[in-house]
Design an enzyme around this catalytic site. Structure first.
Site, PDB file in Angstrom:
ATOM      1  CG  HIS A 152      19.349  -8.531 -48.145  1.00  0.00           C
ATOM      2  ND1 HIS A 152      19.076  -7.188 -48.247  1.00  0.00           N
ATOM      3  CD2 HIS A 152      19.599  -8.744 -46.830  1.00  0.00           C
ATOM      4  CE1 HIS A 152      19.152  -6.625 -47.047  1.00  0.00           C
ATOM      5  NE2 HIS A 152      19.458  -7.567 -46.170  1.00  0.00           N
ATOM      6  CG  ASN A 182      23.825  -7.990 -39.666  1.00  0.00           C
ATOM      7  OD1 ASN A 182      23.872  -9.018 -40.334  1.00  0.00           O
ATOM      8  ND2 ASN A 182      22.673  -7.447 -39.285  1.00  0.00           N
ATOM      9  CG  HIS A 185      20.054  -0.485 -43.617  1.00  0.00           C
ATOM     10  ND1 HIS A 185      19.511  -1.668 -43.209  1.00  0.00           N
ATOM     11  CD2 HIS A 185      19.334   0.493 -43.006  1.00  0.00           C
ATOM     12  CE1 HIS A 185      18.496  -1.430 -42.376  1.00  0.00           C
ATOM     13  NE2 HIS A 185      18.377  -0.120 -42.236  1.00  0.00           N
ATOM     14  CG  HIS A 216      16.200  -3.643 -47.030  1.00  0.00           C
ATOM     15  ND1 HIS A 216      16.684  -2.372 -46.908  1.00  0.00           N
ATOM     16  CD2 HIS A 216      16.843  -4.366 -46.091  1.00  0.00           C
ATOM     17  CE1 HIS A 216      17.572  -2.332 -45.930  1.00  0.00           C
ATOM     18  NE2 HIS A 216      17.690  -3.543 -45.424  1.00  0.00           N
ATOM     19  CG  ASP A 224      16.393  -8.005 -44.772  1.00  0.00           C
ATOM     20  OD1 ASP A 224      17.388  -8.536 -44.256  1.00  0.00           O
ATOM     21  OD2 ASP A 224      15.890  -6.956 -44.331  1.00  0.00           O
TER      22      ASP A 224
END
Ligand code: DOR
Length: 436
Positions: free
Chosen positions: A64, A98, A183, A236, A309
């Site tokens: 991630h 993204n 998410h 996450h 992340d």
């Protein structure tokens, strides 16, 4: 492709249940064998690394990571992000979609591979988005992107609020086998929130997001995975409720995996008061109750993997204040020391258990041939000194961004050197770099 001989190390390879002192040979970039006390012939040009007293593990995998290229090169590039990864002991990263433009076509997956071929220090495995332009309206060509090398699909950063689209994505996952990585924050419950909802948000007068915003989407997506047989991966996880839901789902045999990030099992929302925007991320830092539940989930296998992340943002962006600053913190260079200091040293996880969550487990979730020291596997190796103590030095970071709440923290246990295909690609700047 190189030859390397890593001698006298404590070799830990959870995929093969190896936990022994020995010498690891990498030949032509591939794991060749493990031996004991073998002498190399004098004419060898092999890179010899004396790992006495050190742990020799499969190259770490971070499933991630936001590499920001294309479109946000002022925050990070594939080159700088993977340099930070290599410094942090990672040999492989999976990068989020993204970017700008969003990675939502087969051509864009190929572009990431092309840029990575030219500039990356580590292996880079791209995700494609679930919906076109992350808009939540229309599914992407996941079949085409999968053929082009996408390792899974995710709209990370935003939730796919349309349950029918999520169902359809999971139906394709059931057919083709890739993971759908979610998410989980219900947008309406989350509207305007800049931190966790609780005592601190009330004290600071900031809009908070309740745990329910996460739990509702985790519950919904588990139901959809159960209905379709698709592989759901919860990104996450930050709440006690999410951990409980995932645990129950696993017991029922639902195909669900999950990851947790160091900040979510170390820091509480009170950190916002001390650190401001360096403690602002999605999902937000929660409470000690949530931390305890995540650690329990990591221990009992409910949480399969550890990921960072890594979300770089420029200093000027993070300086905008709690209301306007973007979400996220960097994490590639601090993840392993945080795992060793906060999970392994207190005895929550064994060293082998922690390494598994950063190697073979993410490799299996993503379906990539990495994360083991099996003979014939790619020669990706991370050497770790579990005893060394260092401070997190932000000026030595290889990332373009500096948004971390861990700057200056003293941590015990650091990566020393990282090998990819038998070549040294990085390591901690103050590590002893020993050659025999
Ligand atoms: O804090 C976050 N930042 N969470 C996400 O899911 C996205 C990420 C980003 O892209 O900056």
């Amino acid at each position: 492709m190189s030859d390397a001989f890593i001698v006298n190390g404590h070799i830990i390879d959870p995929a093969n249940n190896i936990d022994e002192v020995g010498d690891l040979h990498i030949t032509n970039g591939k794991i060749d064998k493990i031996s004991r006390n073998e002498k190399l012939a004098d004419d060898q040009t092999t890179d010899v690394y004396d790992a006495i007293g050190l742990v020799v593990a499969p190259g770490l995998i971070d499933m991630h990571v936001h590499l920001r290229e294309p479109g946000f090169e002022h925050k990070e590039t594939i080159k700088t992000g993977t340099a930070a990864a290599a410094a942090g002991g990672f040999t492989s990263v999976a990068c989020m979609a993204n970017t700008s433009p969003v990675i939502d076509t087969p051509e864009k997956i190929e572009q990431i591979y092309d840029i990575a071929d030219k500039t990356a220090k580590t292996n880079v495995f791209p995700f494609g988005s679930i919906t076109k332009d992350l808009a939540g309206k229309e599914l992407t060509d996941m079949r085409g992107m999968y053929s082009a090398g996408a390792v899974g699909f995710t709209d990370d950063g935003v939730t796919v609020m349309n349950a029918a689209l999520m169902r359809d994505a999971l139906i394709l996952s059931a057919e083709l086998g890739f993971p759908i990585l979610v998410h989980c924050e219900e947008h309406n419950l989350n509207a305007g929130a800049v931190m966790n909802l609780g005592e601190t948000s009330r004290k600071l007068g900031l809009i908070g997001s309740p745990n329910a915003a996460e739990d509702i989407i985790v519950a919904r997506d588990i139901m959809l995975a159960e209905m379709t047989g698709g592989h759901l991966h919860v990104l996450h996880a930050s709440t006690a409720g999410a951990v409980a839901l995932i645990r129950q789902a696993k017991k029922r045999g639902v195909r669900v995996t999950a990851e947790a990030c160091p900040h979510h099992w170390i820091l509480t929302d009170t950190e916002v008061e001390k650190q401001g925007t360096n403690a602002k991320m999605h999902p937000p830092l929660r409470t000690q109750t949530d931390i305890d539940a995540i650690i329990e989930g990591l221990c009992d296998g409910t949480i399969d993997a550890i990921a960072t992340d890594h979300a770089p943002h420029a200093p000027s962006e993070k300086a905008q204040g709690m209301l306007d600053a973007p979400n996220g913190i960097i994490g590639l260079e601090t993840c392993l020391p945080l795992v060793l200091t906060y999970l392994v040293q207190p005895g929550h996880l064994t060293l082998a258990g922690a390494i598994a969550k950063m190697t073979v487990v993410p490799a299996r979730i993503l379906g990539i041939d990495r994360g083991t020291l099996s003979v014939g596997a790619v020669g990706d190796v991370t050497v770790i000194d579990v005893d060394t103590v260092n401070r997190v030095g932000i000026t030595t970071s290889r990332s373009k961004s500096q948004n971390t709440p861990f700057a200056g923290w003293e941590l015990k246990g650091w990566q020393t050197v990282t090998f990819r295909n038998g070549n040294r690609i990085g390591g901690h700047p103050s590590s002893r770099s020993k050659s025999a």
